[in-house]
Structures are given as C-alpha cells and as structure tokens.
Design an enzyme around this catalytic site. Structure first.
Site, PDB file in Angstrom:
ATOM      1  N   ASP A 102     -55.654 -32.088 -22.210  1.00 38.36           N
ATOM      2  CA  ASP A 102     -56.659 -32.008 -23.265  1.00 38.36           C
ATOM      3  C   ASP A 102     -57.059 -33.434 -23.624  1.00 38.36           C
ATOM      4  OD1 ASP A 102     -58.286 -30.942 -25.361  1.00 38.36           O
ATOM      5  OD2 ASP A 102     -56.692 -31.297 -26.814  1.00 38.36           O
ATOM      6  N   SER A 103     -58.115 -33.546 -24.408  1.00 38.57           N
ATOM      7  CA  SER A 103     -58.536 -34.866 -24.861  1.00 38.57           C
ATOM      8  C   SER A 103     -57.514 -35.488 -25.808  1.00 38.57           C
ATOM      9  CB  SER A 103     -59.890 -34.767 -25.576  1.00 38.57           C
ATOM     10  OG  SER A 103     -59.785 -33.935 -26.716  1.00 38.57           O
ATOM     11  N   CYS A 149     -59.052 -27.625 -23.011  1.00 39.47           N
ATOM     12  CA  CYS A 149     -60.052 -28.302 -23.827  1.00 39.47           C
ATOM     13  C   CYS A 149     -61.371 -27.586 -23.621  1.00 39.47           C
ATOM     14  CB  CYS A 149     -60.157 -29.763 -23.401  1.00 39.47           C
ATOM     15  SG  CYS A 149     -61.480 -30.691 -24.214  1.00 39.47           S
ATOM     16  N   GLU A 152     -56.095 -35.124 -34.805  1.00 38.57           N
ATOM     17  CA  GLU A 152     -55.348 -36.120 -34.030  1.00 38.57           C
ATOM     18  C   GLU A 152     -54.655 -37.113 -34.975  1.00 38.57           C
ATOM     19  OE1 GLU A 152     -55.094 -37.159 -30.551  1.00 38.57           O
ATOM     20  OE2 GLU A 152     -55.664 -35.098 -30.107  1.00 38.57           O
ATOM     21  N   CYS A 212     -62.264 -24.790 -30.423  1.00 38.73           N
ATOM     22  CA  CYS A 212     -61.645 -26.044 -29.996  1.00 38.73           C
ATOM     23  C   CYS A 212     -60.145 -25.866 -30.148  1.00 38.73           C
ATOM     24  CB  CYS A 212     -62.144 -27.215 -30.845  1.00 38.73           C
ATOM     25  SG  CYS A 212     -61.269 -28.779 -30.554  1.00 38.73           S
ATOM     26  N   HIS A 258     -57.902 -27.921 -30.782  1.00 37.67           N
ATOM     27  CA  HIS A 258     -57.367 -28.653 -31.934  1.00 37.67           C
ATOM     28  C   HIS A 258     -57.373 -27.796 -33.200  1.00 37.67           C
ATOM     29  CE1 HIS A 258     -57.963 -32.292 -29.484  1.00 37.67           C
ATOM     30  NE2 HIS A 258     -57.280 -32.971 -30.389  1.00 37.67           N
TER      31      HIS A 258
END
Length: 294
Positions: free
Chosen positions: A14-15, A78, A157, A201, A203
C-alpha cells in the site's frame, strides 16, 4: 503433496499503513500463509498523485517483492494503485497473480434499503475510469453520493507517529471525517437518507470508530478487506499454491510469518503494526537506502 509454490510468501503493498487493514483480513482468512508487506510511506499519499507516478511505484514495488522475496501473488491493498495500475501491472508481469481492491459498491447497492449509498475515497480513486465504470454498473437503482477526502489518508498515517504529532493527527482525522461525511448529506433509514457508507480507501478502516460516531449506529459501514482475502484464497487454490497447516490454528507455531517493510519512518510502521495487528517491532524493517529508492 503440496505445490512448491505453497511455501512462498504472498506480497501485500500500500502507499502506507492503510493496507494493514487488508493484511489483517488476509491473516484471518489465510492463517498459514507467509506475508511480506511493503508500506511505501516515503512516497505517500498516492491518492493525490497522478496515474503515471502511481504506476511507476506499483511496478517497481511488484518487481522488488518478486525478485527479493519470490512472492507467489501480490495483493495491491490500495484503492488508488488498483485504479491506476493493476492492469498495467498484470500486463507487465503476467505470471504474477495480482489481486486489487476497489470500493465495495456492489455489496453496498445490494444491501442498502434506502437505495442511497455514500462513498468516501481518495481523489485518485474517484477520478479514475475504473471507479466511474464501477459506479455506472451498479447505479441503475442506487444513488451513490461520492466524496473525495483530501488529507484523510495522510492524517491516518501521521496518527502512528510521535505522541505530540499523533494527537494533532487524531484531531485532524476527526475534523476531516466530520467535514466529508457532512458533505455527503443526511444519514439514516428514512427515504432519501444514506443508510450505507463505503470506505473506498484502506486507510479509512482505521477511522471507523470516528465515522461511526458521525453517521450513527444504524448505518452500515462497508470495507473490502474480507472480500479481498476470500478472493486471494480462491486464486491461491486455483494455482495449487495455498499454504496449509495443522488444525490447531491458535498455536502460534502453525501460523505464517509476517515481515513488514517501509520506505518511510520505521517507528511509524512499528507503531501501526503493534496498534492494529498486535505484531512486535521485530517484524518491521526499513528498506536500506539502495532498495528504498526503488
């Protein structure tokens, strides 16, 4: 006799740390598999980058995981990378099964009683042709209200960082979630209200509790982790590459290994792995400079 492929790991990337929500689901579905996870935090967020950048990163990471770890499949955990790069990836590496993630519009449309579904996703996802086709496919009798959530993945993040920055990031998460859910409209079970919220997403799964307080207890919140894990199982079974083990899955000796890498700050990945997957810091490593620039 199990296939020789069975002992090889499954790659996940993932990013950043958002894909840990998918890894969490994968570990539940496939307890005997070995996983190698790469958080490309040094190049995050993907959701506000162009397609060409995301494609380059995706291909570079897939090549690294294939060469260095001999992965037997790759889960692109992602939504942005799936939308921008999963087809180029499959064309460039046809021998490597690639499982993508996409917003769960189909199950949301099926389960919504008010026929009004809200979608939170990155700008890269909602602006993609892949997302537009998916929405049109399921829009015959369902209204989708879609909101691009600039900054939310980045705040999530940051919430795994040092206590001072983490506190500020958590406040930022609450502020952004309130802004974006408000922009979608009214939530509830009355005609015309949004009764189902899709997290587009990976996240955003880690902001579920905040979102729950904002949309209320009666609204379904749907993510894609479990569905991706089931699809990964199917693909491994078809390739005779599924790892198996003793029945006593609660015995740690029978579970697969997990190794996590980051192109960003090691401490942030260690904190996220401990917080969300209950994994020790020793599972995590930063890529050396030569590999971190891949």
């Amino acid at each position: 006799m199990p296939s020789s492929l069975a002992a090889r790991p499954v790659g996940v990337f993932d990013s950043g740390v958002g894909g840990l929500s998918v890894l969490q689901a994968l570990r539940r579905e496939l307890p005997h598999e070995h996983f190698v996870y790469l958080a490309d935090s040094g190049h995050a967020p993907y959701g506000e980058r162009g397609d060409a950048f995301v494609q380059r990163r995706t291909l570079a990471i897939a090549d690294f995981l294939h060469r260095q770890h001999g992965i037997k499949a790759l889960v692109v955990a992602c939504n942005t990378a799936t939308a921008a790069a999963v087809e180029p990836l499959r064309a460039a590496m046809p021998g490597l099964p690639a499982i993508g993630v996409e917003p769960a519009l189909k199950p949301a449309a099926r389960s919504s009683q008010t026929r009004h579904v809200g979608v939170l996703a990155t700008r890269g996802t909602v602006g993609s042709g892949r997302f537009d086709r998916l929405r049109q496919e399921h829009a015959q009798d369902t209204r989708f209200s879609v909101q691009a959530c600039d900054g939310l993945a980045h705040a999530i993040e940051q919430s795994t960082g040092e206590p001072q920055s983490s506190e500020a990031a958590n406040e930022r998460i609450r502020t952004l979630c309130a802004r974006y859910t408000s922009a979608l409209g009214s939530f509830g079970q009355q005609p015309g209200e949004i009764d189902t919220l899709v997290l587009g997403c990976t996240h955003y799964v880690f902001a579920r509790e905040v979102l729950r307080t904002l949309v209320g207890p009666g609204v379904q919140i749907i993510d894609t982790g479990a569905a991706v894990a089931r699809q990964t199982r199917r693909i491994l079974e078809q390739a005779d590459a599924l790892a198996t083990g003793p029945v006593a899955e609660e015995d740690p000796a029978t579970t697969g290994r997990v190794t996590l890498y980051t192109t960003g700050q090691l401490a942030a990945l260690q904190a996220a792995a401990q917080r969300w997957l209950d994994l020790p810091a020793q599972c995590c490593a930063a890529l050396p400079p030569a590999e971190g620039s891949l």
